[in-house]
Motif scaffolding. Sequence first.
Motif, PDB file in Angstrom:
ATOM      1  N   GLY A 319      58.944 -11.956 -36.784  1.00 24.74           N
ATOM      2  CA  GLY A 319      58.013 -10.968 -37.813  1.00 24.74           C
ATOM      3  C   GLY A 319      56.660 -11.825 -38.086  1.00 24.74           C
ATOM      4  N   TYR A 320      56.693 -13.074 -37.850  1.00 29.11           N
ATOM      5  CA  TYR A 320      55.421 -13.847 -37.910  1.00 29.11           C
ATOM      6  C   TYR A 320      55.010 -14.297 -36.664  1.00 29.11           C
ATOM      7  CZ  TYR A 320      57.122 -15.068 -42.748  1.00 29.11           C
ATOM      8  OH  TYR A 320      57.572 -15.002 -43.914  1.00 29.11           O
ATOM      9  N   PRO A 321      53.740 -13.471 -36.693  1.00 28.15           N
ATOM     10  CA  PRO A 321      53.116 -13.553 -35.249  1.00 28.15           C
ATOM     11  C   PRO A 321      52.800 -14.710 -34.318  1.00 28.15           C
ATOM     12  CG  PRO A 321      51.770 -12.460 -36.912  1.00 28.15           C
ATOM     13  CD  PRO A 321      52.914 -12.490 -37.480  1.00 28.15           C
ATOM     14  N   MET A 322      52.122 -15.811 -35.311  1.00 26.37           N
ATOM     15  CA  MET A 322      51.684 -16.878 -34.722  1.00 26.37           C
ATOM     16  C   MET A 322      53.067 -17.720 -34.143  1.00 26.37           C
ATOM     17  SD  MET A 322      49.065 -18.380 -33.937  1.00 26.37           S
ATOM     18  CE  MET A 322      47.940 -19.740 -33.704  1.00 26.37           C
ATOM     19  N   VAL A 323      54.056 -17.421 -34.864  1.00 26.40           N
ATOM     20  CA  VAL A 323      55.271 -18.202 -34.552  1.00 26.40           C
ATOM     21  C   VAL A 323      55.794 -17.534 -33.349  1.00 26.40           C
ATOM     22  CG1 VAL A 323      57.600 -18.760 -35.037  1.00 26.40           C
ATOM     23  CG2 VAL A 323      56.019 -19.009 -36.992  1.00 26.40           C
ATOM     24  N   ASP A 324      55.904 -16.485 -33.371  1.00 22.06           N
ATOM     25  CA  ASP A 324      56.567 -15.531 -32.101  1.00 22.06           C
ATOM     26  C   ASP A 324      55.730 -15.825 -30.975  1.00 22.06           C
ATOM     27  OD1 ASP A 324      58.399 -14.775 -33.781  1.00 22.06           O
ATOM     28  OD2 ASP A 324      57.358 -12.707 -34.178  1.00 22.06           O
ATOM     29  N   ALA A 325      54.313 -15.906 -31.087  1.00 18.06           N
ATOM     30  CA  ALA A 325      53.501 -15.962 -29.897  1.00 18.06           C
ATOM     31  C   ALA A 325      53.647 -17.543 -29.450  1.00 18.06           C
ATOM     32  CB  ALA A 325      51.822 -16.009 -30.382  1.00 18.06           C
ATOM     33  N   CYS A 326      53.917 -18.391 -30.050  1.00 17.06           N
ATOM     34  CA  CYS A 326      54.000 -19.762 -29.713  1.00 17.06           C
ATOM     35  C   CYS A 326      55.095 -19.851 -28.889  1.00 17.06           C
ATOM     36  CB  CYS A 326      53.831 -20.718 -30.745  1.00 17.06           C
ATOM     37  SG  CYS A 326      52.276 -21.122 -31.341  1.00 17.06           S
ATOM     38  N   MET A 327      56.240 -19.205 -29.462  1.00 12.88           N
ATOM     39  CA  MET A 327      57.600 -19.444 -28.940  1.00 12.88           C
ATOM     40  C   MET A 327      57.557 -18.592 -27.420  1.00 12.88           C
ATOM     41  SD  MET A 327      60.566 -20.521 -28.817  1.00 12.88           S
ATOM     42  CE  MET A 327      61.214 -20.931 -30.617  1.00 12.88           C
ATOM     43  N   LEU A 406      40.363 -14.928 -34.454  1.00  7.84           N
ATOM     44  CA  LEU A 406      40.054 -13.581 -33.857  1.00  7.84           C
ATOM     45  C   LEU A 406      41.269 -13.056 -33.326  1.00  7.84           C
ATOM     46  CD1 LEU A 406      36.518 -14.077 -31.878  1.00  7.84           C
ATOM     47  CD2 LEU A 406      37.030 -13.404 -34.341  1.00  7.84           C
ATOM     48  N   GLY A 407      42.361 -13.446 -33.301  1.00  3.59           N
ATOM     49  CA  GLY A 407      43.690 -12.855 -32.870  1.00  3.59           C
ATOM     50  C   GLY A 407      43.963 -12.774 -31.507  1.00  3.59           C
ATOM     51  N   GLU A 408      43.028 -13.526 -30.629  1.00  2.46           N
ATOM     52  CA  GLU A 408      43.126 -13.418 -29.286  1.00  2.46           C
ATOM     53  C   GLU A 408      44.453 -13.962 -28.797  1.00  2.46           C
ATOM     54  OE1 GLU A 408      39.588 -15.078 -27.291  1.00  2.46           O
ATOM     55  OE2 GLU A 408      38.993 -15.639 -29.499  1.00  2.46           O
ATOM     56  N   TYR A 409      44.879 -14.934 -29.339  1.00  2.00           N
ATOM     57  CA  TYR A 409      46.122 -15.591 -28.774  1.00  2.00           C
ATOM     58  C   TYR A 409      47.480 -15.040 -29.255  1.00  2.00           C
ATOM     59  CZ  TYR A 409      49.778 -19.106 -28.447  1.00  2.00           C
ATOM     60  OH  TYR A 409      51.082 -19.604 -28.052  1.00  2.00           O
ATOM     61  N   VAL A 410      47.537 -14.196 -30.351  1.00  3.30           N
ATOM     62  CA  VAL A 410      48.590 -13.367 -30.904  1.00  3.30           C
ATOM     63  C   VAL A 410      48.476 -11.995 -29.968  1.00  3.30           C
ATOM     64  CG1 VAL A 410      49.530 -11.945 -32.568  1.00  3.30           C
ATOM     65  CG2 VAL A 410      48.820 -14.190 -33.014  1.00  3.30           C
ATOM     66  N   ARG A 411      47.404 -11.626 -29.835  1.00  4.93           N
ATOM     67  CA  ARG A 411      47.302 -10.463 -28.862  1.00  4.93           C
ATOM     68  C   ARG A 411      47.767 -10.651 -27.469  1.00  4.93           C
ATOM     69  NH1 ARG A 411      42.502  -9.589 -31.747  1.00  4.93           N
ATOM     70  NH2 ARG A 411      41.360 -10.259 -29.912  1.00  4.93           N
ATOM     71  N   ARG A 412      47.731 -11.716 -26.730  1.00  5.19           N
ATOM     72  CA  ARG A 412      48.076 -12.148 -25.493  1.00  5.19           C
ATOM     73  C   ARG A 412      49.530 -12.067 -25.463  1.00  5.19           C
ATOM     74  NH1 ARG A 412      45.738 -17.786 -23.490  1.00  5.19           N
ATOM     75  NH2 ARG A 412      43.831 -16.643 -23.968  1.00  5.19           N
ATOM     76  N   TRP A 413      50.309 -13.036 -26.517  1.00  5.03           N
ATOM     77  CA  TRP A 413      51.685 -13.121 -26.317  1.00  5.03           C
ATOM     78  C   TRP A 413      52.491 -12.006 -27.125  1.00  5.03           C
ATOM     79  CZ3 TRP A 413      53.155 -15.999 -22.484  1.00  5.03           C
ATOM     80  CH2 TRP A 413      52.301 -16.858 -21.983  1.00  5.03           C
ATOM     81  N   VAL A 414      52.039 -11.344 -27.959  1.00  2.93           N
ATOM     82  CA  VAL A 414      52.838 -10.364 -29.021  1.00  2.93           C
ATOM     83  C   VAL A 414      51.896  -8.995 -28.863  1.00  2.93           C
ATOM     84  CG1 VAL A 414      54.023  -9.795 -31.027  1.00  2.93           C
ATOM     85  CG2 VAL A 414      53.366 -12.507 -30.284  1.00  2.93           C
ATOM     86  N   PRO A 415      52.033  -8.526 -27.590  1.00  2.95           N
ATOM     87  CA  PRO A 415      51.128  -7.191 -27.754  1.00  2.95           C
ATOM     88  C   PRO A 415      51.433  -6.337 -28.420  1.00  2.95           C
ATOM     89  CG  PRO A 415      52.482  -7.686 -25.535  1.00  2.95           C
ATOM     90  CD  PRO A 415      52.500  -8.923 -26.394  1.00  2.95           C
ATOM     91  N   GLU A 416      52.821  -6.088 -29.037  1.00  4.34           N
ATOM     92  CA  GLU A 416      53.345  -5.214 -29.700  1.00  4.34           C
ATOM     93  C   GLU A 416      52.995  -5.390 -31.254  1.00  4.34           C
ATOM     94  OE1 GLU A 416      57.022  -8.116 -29.674  1.00  4.34           O
ATOM     95  OE2 GLU A 416      55.063  -7.556 -28.607  1.00  4.34           O
ATOM     96  N   TYR A 417      52.374  -6.478 -31.752  1.00  2.00           N
ATOM     97  CA  TYR A 417      51.942  -6.588 -32.998  1.00  2.00           C
ATOM     98  C   TYR A 417      51.056  -5.795 -33.468  1.00  2.00           C
ATOM     99  CZ  TYR A 417      49.906  -9.024 -37.021  1.00  2.00           C
ATOM    100  OH  TYR A 417      49.470  -9.265 -38.542  1.00  2.00           O
ATOM    101  N   GLY A 418      51.309  -5.140 -34.649  1.00  2.00           N
ATOM    102  CA  GLY A 418      50.598  -4.075 -35.426  1.00  2.00           C
ATOM    103  C   GLY A 418      51.147  -2.630 -35.130  1.00  2.00           C
ATOM    104  N   THR A 419      52.454  -2.702 -34.564  1.00  2.00           N
ATOM    105  CA  THR A 419      52.670  -1.539 -33.902  1.00  2.00           C
ATOM    106  C   THR A 419      54.209  -1.421 -34.512  1.00  2.00           C
ATOM    107  OG1 THR A 419      54.066  -1.880 -31.892  1.00  2.00           O
ATOM    108  CG2 THR A 419      51.541  -1.366 -31.872  1.00  2.00           C
ATOM    109  N   PRO A 420      54.722  -0.325 -34.665  1.00  3.87           N
ATOM    110  CA  PRO A 420      56.091   0.169 -35.245  1.00  3.87           C
ATOM    111  C   PRO A 420      57.225  -0.825 -34.400  1.00  3.87           C
ATOM    112  CG  PRO A 420      55.148   2.153 -35.084  1.00  3.87           C
ATOM    113  CD  PRO A 420      54.392   1.112 -34.320  1.00  3.87           C
TER     114      PRO A 420
END
Length: 488
Positions: A319-327, A406-420
């Motif tokens: 639930g922490y997008p930067m952590v999840d993207a990195c993992m 700009l959230g580029e990295y998070v969107r690349r690896w956690v595409p569902e971020y911001g959705t239910p």
Amino acid sequence: MSVGLVWFKRDLRLRDHQPLAQAAQCERAFGLFIIEPAWLQSFECDPRHVDFLLRSLQPLQIELRQRGMPLLVRIGEAVQVLEALRREWNVTHLFSHEETGPAWSYARDISVGRWSRIQHVHWQEWPQTGVIRRLRSRDGWAARWLQRMEAPQVAMPAGFRAPPGMQPDPLPTLADLGLPTPRLQPPAGEADAWERLRAFLGGDGRDYRRALSSPLTAPEACSRLSAHLAFGTLSMRSVHQATELAIEHTPDRELAYGLRGFSSRLRWHCHFMQKLEDQPDLEWRNIARSLDGLRPGDGGPWGALAQERFEAWCEGRTGYPMVDACMRQLCSTGWLNFRMRAMLVSFAAYHLWLHWRAPGLFLARQFLDFEPGIHWSQMQMQSGTTGINTLRIYSPAKQARDHDPLGEYVRRWVPEYGTPAYPAPIVDEKSALAQAKEALYGHRHSPVARQEADAIQDRHGSRKSGLPATTQRRGRKKTADPGQGVLF
């Protein structure tokens, strides 16, 4: 007749290889790599490691054969393999590099040493990093490291005389070993290592200092030599000397600035490996023993809550997008820049309050460049269990603002971020950190912790003195924070 056996371990190269040079003096010589069940079955081993190894062995075997040395590749326990070869080929000398590895390799080397004495096989080892065996004091360690790194490189032998009739073994495949093929197979082997080094020193390292902290820019700005150093497809001394030569001769001030930052981190690489060499049990025990039992899983039950948090962290769904993207990037590619690695460990240690051992084993399998001495020293340092280092608690939100604005990295690896579909945060950051800080800072102020810290600093702490003045004239700066300086 002298028959020399070169035992390759994590030194899969021809250049700057003292055991090879020594074997060339024998009347007959051949090479050996042992794929050991203890390694394949260890919790640190992953198919990506075995794949990189096999693809590094292939060109090495070809190069050695062209110089008259067969490279045998055997699967089995080291002593049994060595004894069978001794009997078959009358081996009189065993040559290898020293290794600072996990517990299974430490025990293996003790067994090989016992075998060599019983069978009267002369086993000679040489260092290949700045790690010093049987070190009594850290005083002067930096100067000794520099002396070793600036010694002449070992010349590559022109040729060898193999035992009559010996042929190289066919390399096993991953399928032969019962392992799946990794999705990604980055280039491996000595030739690729040198190609990467030349490109980095020739210009790619210009933005190294400015870009190494962001997961967006680090893949191109870093040298990406860490896996090659871990498997020994090039030597630390070769990297050091080539880097210093590039700094001295480049007219590009920006490139020289970047390479100086890179150069300073080479020493930290060996500094952390030295810790494991001096204290092998730091692989599984807290360096500061007064912290034993502080977290779940440290000598006690893990618990359902800790297991739930651990699994969410491993799977990149905290639930922490930067952590999840990195993992997710790490699990997919086998590489992540150092600052984000530190954030992952910090999050596990402080936000989730997990003991470092289980997260460390999971990360060891993901890191293609897994280096035991660096890995376990860093796991403890980033978890606050060394007793001497500053507690580094990384805020995932701040890391996102600083390095992915700009959230580029998070969107690349956690595409569902911001959705239910994306989960809520697994813990409340404010309250989790408050509890962690209360426990750790409270402990650090206790008399027993202060007394213990003095002994730990004496045994493992870096020393600011010891480098000769010439290094300062070259423009090198001492790294103030070793926590930011071990990944390339």
